[in-house]
Design an enzyme around this catalytic site. Structure first.
Site, PDB file in Angstrom:
ATOM      1  CG  ASP A 137    -101.935 -22.526 -38.514  1.00 30.28           C
ATOM      2  OD1 ASP A 137    -100.740 -22.280 -38.267  1.00 30.28           O
ATOM      3  OD2 ASP A 137    -102.314 -22.984 -39.602  1.00 30.28           O
TER       4      ASP A 137
ATOM      5  CB  THR B 244     -97.157 -19.997 -39.969  1.00 28.45           C
ATOM      6  OG1 THR B 244     -98.437 -19.749 -40.568  1.00 28.45           O
ATOM      7  CG2 THR B 244     -97.392 -20.583 -38.586  1.00 28.45           C
TER       8      THR B 244
ATOM      9  NE  ARG C 245     -97.041 -24.409 -48.701  1.00 29.74           N
ATOM     10  CZ  ARG C 245     -97.373 -23.103 -48.785  1.00 29.74           C
ATOM     11  NH1 ARG C 245     -97.361 -22.486 -49.941  1.00 29.74           N
ATOM     12  NH2 ARG C 245     -97.722 -22.438 -47.705  1.00 29.74           N
TER      13      ARG C 245
ATOM     14  CG  ASP D 133    -102.156 -19.127 -41.578  1.00 34.19           C
ATOM     15  OD1 ASP D 133    -102.161 -17.988 -42.057  1.00 34.19           O
ATOM     16  OD2 ASP D 133    -102.336 -20.154 -42.258  1.00 34.19           O
TER      17      ASP D 133
ATOM     18  CG  ASP E 246     -99.457 -27.290 -39.448  1.00 37.15           C
ATOM     19  OD1 ASP E 246     -99.099 -26.722 -40.499  1.00 37.15           O
ATOM     20  OD2 ASP E 246    -100.645 -27.524 -39.178  1.00 37.15           O
TER      21      ASP E 246
ATOM     22  N   GLY F 250     -95.062 -21.443 -46.198  1.00 37.22           N
ATOM     23  CA  GLY F 250     -95.314 -20.016 -46.458  1.00 37.22           C
ATOM     24  C   GLY F 250     -94.342 -19.149 -45.690  1.00 37.22           C
TER      25      GLY F 250
ATOM     26  NE  ARG G 161    -102.500 -23.965 -45.141  1.00 38.01           N
ATOM     27  CZ  ARG G 161    -101.255 -24.272 -45.454  1.00 38.01           C
ATOM     28  NH1 ARG G 161    -100.915 -24.514 -46.683  1.00 38.01           N
ATOM     29  NH2 ARG G 161    -100.328 -24.323 -44.515  1.00 38.01           N
TER      30      ARG G 161
HETATM   31  P1  ADP Z   1     -96.273 -25.061 -43.473  1.00 41.90           P
HETATM   32  O1  ADP Z   1     -94.994 -25.560 -42.927  1.00 41.90           O
HETATM   33  O2  ADP Z   1     -96.316 -23.573 -43.603  1.00 41.90           O
HETATM   34  O3  ADP Z   1     -97.474 -25.664 -42.759  1.00 41.90           O
HETATM   35  P2  ADP Z   1     -96.761 -26.897 -45.707  1.00 41.90           P
HETATM   36  O4  ADP Z   1     -97.872 -27.600 -44.999  1.00 41.90           O
HETATM   37  O5  ADP Z   1     -96.970 -26.551 -47.132  1.00 41.90           O
HETATM   38  O6  ADP Z   1     -96.367 -25.528 -45.005  1.00 41.90           O
HETATM   39  O7  ADP Z   1     -95.471 -27.806 -45.554  1.00 41.90           O
HETATM   40  C1  ADP Z   1     -94.209 -27.378 -46.069  1.00 41.90           C
HETATM   41  C2  ADP Z   1     -93.431 -28.563 -46.561  1.00 41.90           C
HETATM   42  O8  ADP Z   1     -93.170 -29.457 -45.477  1.00 41.90           O
HETATM   43  C3  ADP Z   1     -94.163 -29.434 -47.581  1.00 41.90           C
HETATM   44  O9  ADP Z   1     -94.058 -28.922 -48.889  1.00 41.90           O
HETATM   45  C4  ADP Z   1     -93.381 -30.740 -47.456  1.00 41.90           C
HETATM   46  O10 ADP Z   1     -92.166 -30.690 -48.146  1.00 41.90           O
HETATM   47  C5  ADP Z   1     -93.100 -30.789 -45.954  1.00 41.90           C
HETATM   48  N1  ADP Z   1     -94.120 -31.620 -45.293  1.00 41.90           N
HETATM   49  C6  ADP Z   1     -95.403 -31.296 -45.034  1.00 41.90           C
HETATM   50  N2  ADP Z   1     -96.067 -32.328 -44.458  1.00 41.90           N
HETATM   51  C7  ADP Z   1     -95.176 -33.348 -44.369  1.00 41.90           C
HETATM   52  C8  ADP Z   1     -95.232 -34.704 -43.906  1.00 41.90           C
HETATM   53  N3  ADP Z   1     -96.349 -35.222 -43.371  1.00 41.90           N
HETATM   54  N4  ADP Z   1     -94.111 -35.434 -43.983  1.00 41.90           N
HETATM   55  C9  ADP Z   1     -92.978 -34.930 -44.500  1.00 41.90           C
HETATM   56  N5  ADP Z   1     -92.855 -33.672 -44.968  1.00 41.90           N
HETATM   57  C10 ADP Z   1     -93.920 -32.884 -44.900  1.00 41.90           C
HETATM   58  O1  F6P Z   2     -99.911 -20.599 -44.095  1.00 44.74           O
HETATM   59  C1  F6P Z   2     -99.720 -19.272 -44.421  1.00 44.74           C
HETATM   60  C2  F6P Z   2    -100.549 -18.903 -45.606  1.00 44.74           C
HETATM   61  O2  F6P Z   2    -100.261 -17.560 -45.902  1.00 44.74           O
HETATM   62  C3  F6P Z   2    -102.049 -19.135 -45.463  1.00 44.74           C
HETATM   63  O3  F6P Z   2    -102.682 -18.108 -44.728  1.00 44.74           O
HETATM   64  C4  F6P Z   2    -102.474 -19.225 -46.903  1.00 44.74           C
HETATM   65  O4  F6P Z   2    -103.630 -19.992 -47.055  1.00 44.74           O
HETATM   66  C5  F6P Z   2    -101.324 -19.913 -47.560  1.00 44.74           C
HETATM   67  O5  F6P Z   2    -100.186 -19.671 -46.758  1.00 44.74           O
HETATM   68  C6  F6P Z   2    -101.073 -19.451 -48.962  1.00 44.74           C
HETATM   69  O6  F6P Z   2    -100.014 -20.155 -49.490  1.00 44.74           O
HETATM   70  P1  F6P Z   2     -99.355 -19.878 -50.942  1.00 44.74           P
HETATM   71  O7  F6P Z   2     -98.072 -19.179 -50.678  1.00 44.74           O
HETATM   72  O8  F6P Z   2     -99.115 -21.237 -51.476  1.00 44.74           O
HETATM   73  O9  F6P Z   2    -100.304 -19.068 -51.738  1.00 44.74           O
END
Ligand code: ADP
Ligand code: F6P
Length: 325
Positions: free
Chosen positions: A133, A129, A76, A131, A107, A15, A175
């Protein structure tokens, strides 16, 4: 032995968050100042795999510090969750000569960064982020802007809520985390704050307090609920059905992720971006930048992500006192 880095890549992932551009700018300019070549990677790990990679100069980040979103775009990427996708990402780094990489994201993005580190690409995470978090850091880029944006909009909802003597339920982002909700609950003067960290929501008790507040002469009720708890529309319907008080739910949604970053976000983003480059120049890898107890520090990615996030009982307890009148 620490390896000398010659080319630093930078990407944003997951995000978006206000302040990501300030972090990119800091990475680009501090890396150039240390004599490194800089490559921008578009659309997160998607762009890494597909080779949407271009050389960045100092002027590539001119006129960006005040802008919301991310000039590198974000995504993502399902493919990157697989070992094959991760290997393709590491191979692409080699094709473009990227031997150090800064990943700005949350994360999930750092889990990806960890995989690239294991595949020999020196990788550093910068927490971006809204959040707030991430366990190891007291601050994540974007939080302050998101809270201010939510606060301003909730003030507007409060105006109309008072005019109509309604009960307003406002759902804010987060989230799995209630930090935006907790902050908005306090700074908007809400009557109730409902967050995942305190999963003790008793709908009947909330309804009882709405009725009690009316009896005391309150003209509106403001209830802030975190996305991670959800159910704002159903709660509004139930309050109206049981109390007869007109109730409306508003889900603030993605407007919280946009907008020009506040000074705090620009400052943290600038420092964290620069810190990440310093780590790479020292030959470090698999680290996440953090702001802890007033200082910029770094942790091993796995250690940083498994650290328990401290939730402020102090703030929560005060919020409860402030809710009552
Ligand atoms: P954020 O970084 O905001 O927490 P996501 O959890 O959607 O967002 O993760 C972003 C991208 O990071 C995912 O779409 C994926 O490509 C990569 N990613 C997430 N988790 C893993 C993992 N366990 N191993 C490898 N890549 C990951
Ligand atoms: O992690 C940041 C965040 O904005 C969360 O607060 C929310 O749940 C999520 O991303 C929404 O993601 P998307 O862009 O996929 O709607």
């Amino acid at each position: 032995m620490n390896k000398e880095i010659s080319t630093i890549g930078v990407l944003t992932s997951g995000g978006d968050a206000p302040g990501m551009n300030a972090a990119i700018r800091a990475v680009v300019r501090t890396a150039l100042a240390q004599g490194k070549k800089v490559m921008g990677i578009r659309k997160g790990y998607n762009g890494l795999i597909s080779g949407e990679i271009f050389e960045m100069e100092s002027k590539s980040v001119s006129d960006t510090i005040q802008k919301g979103g991310t000039i590198l775009y974000t995504a993502r990427c399902k493919e990157f969750l697989t070992p094959e996708g991760q290997q393709r990402g590491a191979d692409m780094c080699k094709v473009f000569g990227i031997d150090g990489l800064v990943v700005i994201g949350g994360d999930g993005s750092f889990r990806g960064a960890e995989k690239l580190s294991n595949l020999g690409i020196n990788t550093i995470g910068v927490p971006g982020t809204i959040d707030l978090d991430i366990g190891c850091t007291d601050y994540t880029i974007g939080f302050d802007t998101a809270v201010n944006t939510a606060m301003e909009n909730i003030d507007r909802i409060r105006d109309t809520s008072t005019s109509h003597e309604r009960c307003s339920i406002v759902e804010v982002m987060g989230r799995d985390a209630g930090y935006i909700a907790l902050w908005c609950g306090i700074v908007n003067g809400a009557e109730e704050i409902i967050i995942p960290e305190r999963p003790d929501m008793d709908e009947n008790e909330i309804i009882r307090r709405v009725i009690e507040n009316r009896k005391k002469g309150k003209k509106h009720n403001l209830i802030i609920i975190a996305e991670g708890v959800g159910g704002s529309i159903e709660l509004a319907e139930k309050i109206e059905r049981v109390t007869g008080i007109e109730s409306r739910a508003t889900i603030l949604g993605h407007l919280q992720r946009g907008g020009s970053p506040t000074a705090l976000d620009r400052m943290h983003a600038s420092m964290m971006g620069a810190y990440a480059v310093d780590l790479l120049c020292e030959g470090k890898s698999n680290r996440v930048v953090a702001f802890k107890n007033g200082k910029y520090v770094d942790f091993d990615i796995d250690e940083g992500l498994t650290m328990e996030k401290h939730f402020s009982d102090f703030r929560y307890d005060i919020s409860k006192l402030l809710e009552t009148r």
